[in-house]
Write an enzyme that holds these catalytic residues in place. Sequence first.
Site, mmCIF file in Angstrom:
data_model
loop_
_atom_site.group_PDB
_atom_site.id
_atom_site.type_symbol
_atom_site.label_atom_id
_atom_site.label_comp_id
_atom_site.label_asym_id
_atom_site.label_seq_id
_atom_site.Cartn_x
_atom_site.Cartn_y
_atom_site.Cartn_z
ATOM 1 N N SER A 198 -66.189 2.332 6.014
ATOM 2 C CA SER A 198 -65.424 1.089 5.904
ATOM 3 C C SER A 198 -66.171 -0.061 6.562
ATOM 4 O O SER A 198 -66.015 -1.211 6.168
ATOM 5 C CB SER A 198 -64.053 1.249 6.552
ATOM 6 O OG SER A 198 -63.298 2.209 5.848
ATOM 7 N N ASN A 235 -64.073 -5.355 3.778
ATOM 8 C CA ASN A 235 -63.343 -5.065 5.010
ATOM 9 C C ASN A 235 -63.485 -6.119 6.097
ATOM 10 O O ASN A 235 -62.717 -6.129 7.050
ATOM 11 C CB ASN A 235 -63.704 -3.676 5.526
ATOM 12 C CG ASN A 235 -63.024 -2.612 4.689
ATOM 13 O OD1 ASN A 235 -61.989 -2.880 4.080
ATOM 14 N ND2 ASN A 235 -63.589 -1.430 4.638
ATOM 15 N N HIS A 237 -69.568 1.669 -0.679
ATOM 16 C CA HIS A 237 -68.182 1.585 -0.212
ATOM 17 C C HIS A 237 -67.274 1.800 -1.418
ATOM 18 O O HIS A 237 -67.063 0.902 -2.219
ATOM 19 C CB HIS A 237 -67.936 0.227 0.458
ATOM 20 C CG HIS A 237 -66.556 0.090 1.014
ATOM 21 N ND1 HIS A 237 -65.850 -1.079 1.028
ATOM 22 C CD2 HIS A 237 -65.734 1.021 1.580
ATOM 23 C CE1 HIS A 237 -64.666 -0.884 1.571
ATOM 24 N NE2 HIS A 237 -64.566 0.376 1.908
HETATM 25 N N1 NAD Z 1 -59.250 5.591 3.291
HETATM 26 C C1 NAD Z 1 -59.813 4.616 2.597
HETATM 27 O O1 NAD Z 1 -59.116 3.908 1.851
HETATM 28 C C2 NAD Z 1 -61.294 4.378 2.679
HETATM 29 C C3 NAD Z 1 -61.885 3.530 1.738
HETATM 30 C C4 NAD Z 1 -63.273 3.358 1.760
HETATM 31 C C5 NAD Z 1 -64.038 4.002 2.712
HETATM 32 N N2 NAD Z 1 -63.441 4.789 3.648
HETATM 33 C C6 NAD Z 1 -64.311 5.473 4.625
HETATM 34 O O2 NAD Z 1 -64.504 6.787 4.156
HETATM 35 C C7 NAD Z 1 -64.679 7.668 5.272
HETATM 36 C C8 NAD Z 1 -63.645 8.772 5.198
HETATM 37 O O3 NAD Z 1 -62.346 8.198 5.270
HETATM 38 P P1 NAD Z 1 -61.028 8.987 4.864
HETATM 39 O O4 NAD Z 1 -59.983 7.963 4.666
HETATM 40 O O5 NAD Z 1 -61.326 9.942 3.787
HETATM 41 O O6 NAD Z 1 -60.738 9.777 6.223
HETATM 42 P P2 NAD Z 1 -59.885 11.112 6.427
HETATM 43 O O7 NAD Z 1 -59.486 11.146 7.839
HETATM 44 O O8 NAD Z 1 -58.841 11.225 5.362
HETATM 45 O O9 NAD Z 1 -60.944 12.298 6.118
HETATM 46 C C9 NAD Z 1 -62.066 12.542 6.909
HETATM 47 C C10 NAD Z 1 -62.451 14.017 6.715
HETATM 48 O O10 NAD Z 1 -63.691 14.258 7.370
HETATM 49 C C11 NAD Z 1 -63.616 15.557 7.900
HETATM 50 N N3 NAD Z 1 -64.636 15.764 8.940
HETATM 51 C C12 NAD Z 1 -64.633 15.266 10.214
HETATM 52 N N4 NAD Z 1 -65.716 15.699 10.862
HETATM 53 C C13 NAD Z 1 -66.428 16.479 9.997
HETATM 54 C C14 NAD Z 1 -67.633 17.211 10.097
HETATM 55 N N5 NAD Z 1 -68.351 17.250 11.231
HETATM 56 N N6 NAD Z 1 -68.063 17.919 9.008
HETATM 57 C C15 NAD Z 1 -67.349 17.903 7.861
HETATM 58 N N7 NAD Z 1 -66.191 17.221 7.713
HETATM 59 C C16 NAD Z 1 -65.734 16.519 8.772
HETATM 60 C C17 NAD Z 1 -62.205 15.657 8.441
HETATM 61 O O11 NAD Z 1 -61.822 16.994 8.643
HETATM 62 C C18 NAD Z 1 -61.417 14.977 7.310
HETATM 63 O O12 NAD Z 1 -61.001 15.909 6.325
HETATM 64 C C19 NAD Z 1 -64.547 6.799 6.530
HETATM 65 O O13 NAD Z 1 -65.818 6.419 6.966
HETATM 66 C C20 NAD Z 1 -63.757 5.617 6.026
HETATM 67 O O14 NAD Z 1 -64.005 4.470 6.801
HETATM 68 C C21 NAD Z 1 -62.088 5.007 3.637
#
Ligand code: NAD
Lengths: 283, 82
Positions: free
Chosen positions: A116, A187, A137
């Site tokens: 993000s 963002n 992104h």
């Molecule tokens: N949620 C959104 O709308 C959105 C949009 C664009 C980008 N992002 C970015 O995408 C990324 C993920 O966000 P999200 O919303 O999916 O988060 P989330 O919390 O839903 O999922 C993150 C996942 O990563 C896993 N994880 C953590 N440590 C790990 C490791 N060492 N090895 C393997 N897996 C591991 C966790 O178990 C979890 O399932 C972040 O960097 C976020 O900023 C999110």
Amino acid sequence: MTVIGVIGAGVMGVGVAQNLAQTGHEVVLVDKDERILAEALATIGRNARMSRLMGGPSLDPDEILSRITTAVGAAGAAKASLVIENVTENWDVKREVYETLDAECGPDTVFVVNTSAIPITKMAAVTGRPDKVIGVHFMNPVPAKPVVELIPGFHTSPETVQRTRDLLTAMGKKAVDVKDSCGFISNRVLMLTVNEAAYLVHEGVADAESVDEVFRGCFGHPMGPLETADLIGVDTILYSVEVLYEHYADSKYRPCPLLKQMTDAGLHGRKSGRGFYTYTSQS
Amino acid sequence: MSSKTQILDFIRGRYPQAEIDESQDIFALGFVNSLFAMELVMFVEKTFGVTIPNEELRIDNFRTADAMSALVSRLSSDLAVA
Ligand SMILES: NC(=O)c1ccc[n+]([C@@H]2O[C@H](COP(=O)([O-])OP(=O)(O)OC[C@H]3O[C@@H](n4cnc5c(N)ncnc54)[C@H](O)[C@@H]3O)[C@@H](O)[C@H]2O)c1
């Protein structure tokens, strides 16, 4: 056939894996433990089933799932030609994952950072292949959102940019080019908006419904900022605002205490069943 | 409680500010987004113990409480026959 690694099977990883599979790619989906992976596969099956209802193409869930294998630990993506990383928006968590990927994957493997706000150049510096690290992104829900931000880091090579563009095209995505900068375009603006909207609720100026109604009714947005926060994940909003705050050292990014309290209380939005709104169990 | 009443209660619970009756197209109201369609499917399947077959997963079956309860009766009578 080459395999694409998808690291992190949360909100974004699930969407990225489904999008890849439904466009004919073989995927290895990685997370920390089997339980999360089993849930992720169930979610993908359910989302694929709902695709047409949500305005997407009609999909066969079994066919989508047949293209996805799973593995525990980032080393499970060792054979991937390209890896899309979607783990928690936390520097230490991401750094550890990149150290593992860098050690386990072949020298030509491209690492795509889905973040993000974390600067791509900073993430690339953790690896011994900064020319093969690039930011994309993705938007949420991934299969439904046709546009992404494409962010080359300082050292990203033209070949890496091209390989990433080709994959995005194959996934049905249009890329908007953005220079590497914390929060990119989306963002820098969205996180401040959501944070300020949370302040309105925190200060008792209005409730969440009213805040969102102004954005829908007055501005014609399809969703208000707090519904959007629930969709993104309230915890992810907080972590992103914190990344912006630390990076720019600018008080305008100070995180709203309500976001902290909700994160601590487990009110993470749709994924936990409750955030600014309450949702029925999705499982 | 009839399936129609249960469905209406569910929708009203999520959108308390809206006045909704059984024949109203909730997707035409402007504040119900497609993600809610998915919640409706989960709610209907869980509450009435039915599995909605893929060919019935069409937005038209979820536009009104009337349409949803008709879908539920259709699926439950299939169950009774089977
Ligand atoms: N949620 C959104 O709308 C959105 C949009 C664009 C980008 N992002 C970015 O995408 C990324 C993920 O966000 P999200 O919303 O999916 O988060 P989330 O919390 O839903 O999922 C993150 C996942 O990563 C896993 N994880 C953590 N440590 C790990 C490791 N060492 N090895 C393997 N897996 C591991 C966790 O178990 C979890 O399932 C972040 O960097 C976020 O900023 C999110």
